[in-house]
Write an enzyme that holds these catalytic residues in place. Sequence first.
Site, mmCIF file in Angstrom:
data_model
loop_
_atom_site.group_PDB
_atom_site.id
_atom_site.type_symbol
_atom_site.label_atom_id
_atom_site.label_comp_id
_atom_site.label_asym_id
_atom_site.label_seq_id
_atom_site.Cartn_x
_atom_site.Cartn_y
_atom_site.Cartn_z
ATOM 1 N N SER A 125 -17.349 -24.661 -17.290
ATOM 2 C CA SER A 125 -18.418 -23.668 -17.476
ATOM 3 C C SER A 125 -19.784 -24.149 -17.011
ATOM 4 O O SER A 125 -20.768 -23.412 -17.126
ATOM 5 C CB SER A 125 -18.511 -23.293 -18.965
ATOM 6 O OG SER A 125 -17.288 -22.784 -19.409
ATOM 7 N N THR B 142 -20.538 -28.028 -16.963
ATOM 8 C CA THR B 142 -20.772 -29.377 -17.505
ATOM 9 C C THR B 142 -21.407 -30.305 -16.465
ATOM 10 O O THR B 142 -22.444 -30.937 -16.722
ATOM 11 C CB THR B 142 -19.427 -30.001 -17.944
ATOM 12 O OG1 THR B 142 -18.558 -28.982 -18.412
ATOM 13 C CG2 THR B 142 -19.620 -31.057 -18.998
ATOM 14 N N THR B 143 -20.785 -30.372 -15.292
ATOM 15 C CA THR B 143 -21.265 -31.279 -14.240
ATOM 16 C C THR B 143 -22.674 -30.862 -13.795
ATOM 17 O O THR B 143 -23.515 -31.716 -13.484
ATOM 18 C CB THR B 143 -20.290 -31.232 -13.040
ATOM 19 O OG1 THR B 143 -18.957 -31.301 -13.549
ATOM 20 C CG2 THR B 143 -20.537 -32.370 -12.078
ATOM 21 N N TRP B 144 -22.886 -29.579 -13.796
ATOM 22 C CA TRP B 144 -24.220 -29.054 -13.442
ATOM 23 C C TRP B 144 -25.251 -29.590 -14.439
ATOM 24 O O TRP B 144 -26.339 -30.036 -14.069
ATOM 25 C CB TRP B 144 -24.175 -27.525 -13.469
ATOM 26 C CG TRP B 144 -25.039 -26.847 -12.463
ATOM 27 C CD1 TRP B 144 -26.030 -27.408 -11.719
ATOM 28 C CD2 TRP B 144 -24.975 -25.465 -12.090
ATOM 29 N NE1 TRP B 144 -26.600 -26.453 -10.902
ATOM 30 C CE2 TRP B 144 -25.972 -25.258 -11.103
ATOM 31 C CE3 TRP B 144 -24.199 -24.379 -12.481
ATOM 32 C CZ2 TRP B 144 -26.195 -24.012 -10.515
ATOM 33 C CZ3 TRP B 144 -24.423 -23.144 -11.898
ATOM 34 C CH2 TRP B 144 -25.404 -22.958 -10.928
ATOM 35 N N HIS C 96 -17.312 -30.967 -24.947
ATOM 36 C CA HIS C 96 -16.581 -29.693 -25.045
ATOM 37 C C HIS C 96 -16.150 -29.444 -26.487
ATOM 38 O O HIS C 96 -15.399 -28.503 -26.748
ATOM 39 C CB HIS C 96 -15.300 -29.737 -24.206
ATOM 40 C CG HIS C 96 -15.474 -29.968 -22.734
ATOM 41 N ND1 HIS C 96 -16.411 -29.318 -21.976
ATOM 42 C CD2 HIS C 96 -14.788 -30.752 -21.857
ATOM 43 C CE1 HIS C 96 -16.288 -29.702 -20.710
ATOM 44 N NE2 HIS C 96 -15.322 -30.569 -20.618
ATOM 45 N N TYR D 84 -23.685 -19.619 -16.874
ATOM 46 C CA TYR D 84 -23.440 -20.068 -15.498
ATOM 47 C C TYR D 84 -23.948 -18.995 -14.532
ATOM 48 O O TYR D 84 -24.577 -19.300 -13.517
ATOM 49 C CB TYR D 84 -21.931 -20.276 -15.338
ATOM 50 C CG TYR D 84 -21.468 -20.748 -13.988
ATOM 51 C CD1 TYR D 84 -21.268 -22.105 -13.738
ATOM 52 C CD2 TYR D 84 -21.195 -19.842 -12.970
ATOM 53 C CE1 TYR D 84 -20.822 -22.533 -12.489
ATOM 54 C CE2 TYR D 84 -20.746 -20.263 -11.735
ATOM 55 C CZ TYR D 84 -20.566 -21.603 -11.495
ATOM 56 O OH TYR D 84 -20.118 -22.027 -10.265
ATOM 57 N N THR E 135 -28.597 -27.407 -6.362
ATOM 58 C CA THR E 135 -27.774 -26.344 -5.768
ATOM 59 C C THR E 135 -26.369 -26.890 -5.541
ATOM 60 O O THR E 135 -26.163 -28.108 -5.419
ATOM 61 C CB THR E 135 -28.347 -25.868 -4.417
ATOM 62 O OG1 THR E 135 -28.399 -27.003 -3.552
ATOM 63 C CG2 THR E 135 -29.726 -25.253 -4.580
ATOM 64 N N ARG F 116 -15.626 -26.931 -6.214
ATOM 65 C CA ARG F 116 -14.684 -26.144 -5.428
ATOM 66 C C ARG F 116 -15.377 -25.013 -4.673
ATOM 67 O O ARG F 116 -15.497 -25.053 -3.461
ATOM 68 C CB ARG F 116 -13.621 -25.600 -6.414
ATOM 69 C CG ARG F 116 -12.375 -25.034 -5.831
ATOM 70 C CD ARG F 116 -11.501 -24.487 -6.961
ATOM 71 N NE ARG F 116 -12.201 -23.473 -7.746
ATOM 72 C CZ ARG F 116 -12.169 -22.171 -7.515
ATOM 73 N NH1 ARG F 116 -11.431 -21.698 -6.539
ATOM 74 N NH2 ARG F 116 -12.854 -21.324 -8.271
ATOM 75 N N LYS F 117 -15.845 -23.992 -5.395
ATOM 76 C CA LYS F 117 -16.521 -22.859 -4.736
ATOM 77 C C LYS F 117 -17.905 -22.617 -5.297
ATOM 78 O O LYS F 117 -18.811 -22.224 -4.592
ATOM 79 C CB LYS F 117 -15.699 -21.578 -4.916
ATOM 80 C CG LYS F 117 -14.472 -21.494 -4.036
ATOM 81 C CD LYS F 117 -13.992 -20.053 -3.976
ATOM 82 C CE LYS F 117 -12.755 -19.918 -3.117
ATOM 83 N NZ LYS F 117 -12.171 -18.558 -3.214
HETATM 84 S S1 PPS Z 1 -15.520 -29.941 -16.351
HETATM 85 O O1 PPS Z 1 -14.208 -30.425 -15.827
HETATM 86 O O2 PPS Z 1 -15.365 -29.205 -17.625
HETATM 87 O O3 PPS Z 1 -16.510 -31.031 -16.454
HETATM 88 O O4 PPS Z 1 -16.001 -28.892 -15.260
HETATM 89 P P1 PPS Z 1 -17.437 -28.207 -15.183
HETATM 90 O O5 PPS Z 1 -18.380 -29.123 -14.514
HETATM 91 O O6 PPS Z 1 -17.818 -27.633 -16.489
HETATM 92 O O7 PPS Z 1 -17.153 -26.967 -14.222
HETATM 93 C C1 PPS Z 1 -16.799 -27.123 -12.870
HETATM 94 C C2 PPS Z 1 -17.201 -25.827 -12.185
HETATM 95 O O8 PPS Z 1 -18.631 -25.800 -12.055
HETATM 96 C C3 PPS Z 1 -18.962 -25.639 -10.677
HETATM 97 N N1 PPS Z 1 -20.259 -26.257 -10.365
HETATM 98 C C4 PPS Z 1 -21.276 -25.560 -9.815
HETATM 99 N N2 PPS Z 1 -21.375 -24.252 -9.486
HETATM 100 C C5 PPS Z 1 -22.533 -23.849 -8.912
HETATM 101 N N3 PPS Z 1 -23.568 -24.674 -8.649
HETATM 102 C C6 PPS Z 1 -23.515 -25.993 -8.981
HETATM 103 N N4 PPS Z 1 -24.536 -26.787 -8.710
HETATM 104 C C7 PPS Z 1 -22.316 -26.486 -9.604
HETATM 105 N N5 PPS Z 1 -21.902 -27.699 -10.049
HETATM 106 C C8 PPS Z 1 -20.641 -27.528 -10.523
HETATM 107 C C9 PPS Z 1 -17.782 -26.301 -9.964
HETATM 108 O O9 PPS Z 1 -17.746 -25.962 -8.606
HETATM 109 C C10 PPS Z 1 -16.629 -25.727 -10.771
HETATM 110 O O10 PPS Z 1 -16.427 -24.336 -10.566
HETATM 111 P P2 PPS Z 1 -15.431 -23.732 -9.485
HETATM 112 O O11 PPS Z 1 -15.389 -22.253 -9.763
HETATM 113 O O12 PPS Z 1 -14.096 -24.379 -9.657
HETATM 114 O O13 PPS Z 1 -16.050 -24.024 -8.136
#
Ligand code: PPS
Length: 285
Positions: free
Chosen positions: A46, A48-50, A100, A185, A220, A248-249
């Site tokens: 949702s 996290t990495t962001w 989480h 998100y 971004t 991923r996307k």
């Molecule tokens: S985890 O495994 O719970 O730590 O994963 P998490 O980081 O919560 O979620 C991974 C999804 O977040 C997307 N992501 C981003 N989207 C838009 N902008 C930025 N900067 C960004 N950083 C992480 C990541 O691509 C995963 O989503 P999907 O839909 O698979 O691309």
Amino acid sequence: MDNNDPYLLYHGVLVTKVSHTDDSLKYYESFQVQDDDVIAITYPKSGTTWMQEILPLLLNGGDLTPVLTIPSWDRVPWLDGLRILGIADKLSAPRAFVSHMPYHLMPSSFFSSKAKVIYVSRNPKDVLVSTFHFHQMASFLHDPGTFEEFADQFLAGNVIFGKWTDHVKCWRNTDLGDRILYITYEEMIQDLHGVLERMLLFLGKSMSKDALNRVTEHCTFKTMKQNKMSNYSLVPEALMDNKKSFLRKGIVGDWKNYFSPELESKFNTAISEELKGMDITFPLG
Ligand code: PPS
């Protein structure tokens, strides 16, 4: 649960053995949360990495050094994860963590602290799609089967950290008052700069206009995907198939490429039913 099972059951919540052990969970329970800690809480996939990218930048005036030199999992560690055992002492204040965990399983020191929480939610349909792909790339998660099969597992809560609806609900009904900020998100995709301004205000931090613009650009999807400290390319191939990208996307609405009309209807009904009576709605469209 046998020895070959990739998961542990922690108070009814599935966690992975690769990231949690009995010892690390014991350590988590007695972890001393500090008043100036900031914890980003997410259901998996949702944002996290962001948050692991954004928080150090907002807390340190936009200095890019930590996000360019320290892997995400060490710069903003999982509060409940195994790795925190080796690095908790080395983190300087204000510390930032991700987790989480559901509300009621937070360590007891959290409840008596003034630590702030940023809760990030995401359309559960996009969460499901992202999780499905993650199961296909991570060797430490169970084989998801077909998308339809995995959707059933997801709706039943037979996935790590349990049911999506339980997670969003438990973090709404808290006694945290103004210690918690809710963001989505989807809002971050739509207006990252605006969300970062809200987060700064909530955290009691400020930043020059130029610094905030730089941070926004750095966070971004396109830029983060190139940052090897954040894109998970440092994870050994045995754990993650890096031919498939963790980042991923990064879009809203990818679920439309995966859901049949029947699944969409079943999914909407199940989620709406479980959120009935709540004074909040989540993006389902
Ligand atoms: S985890 O495994 O719970 O730590 O994963 P998490 O980081 O919560 O979620 C991974 C999804 O977040 C997307 N992501 C981003 N989207 C838009 N902008 C930025 N900067 C960004 N950083 C992480 C990541 O691509 C995963 O989503 P999907 O839909 O698979 O691309």
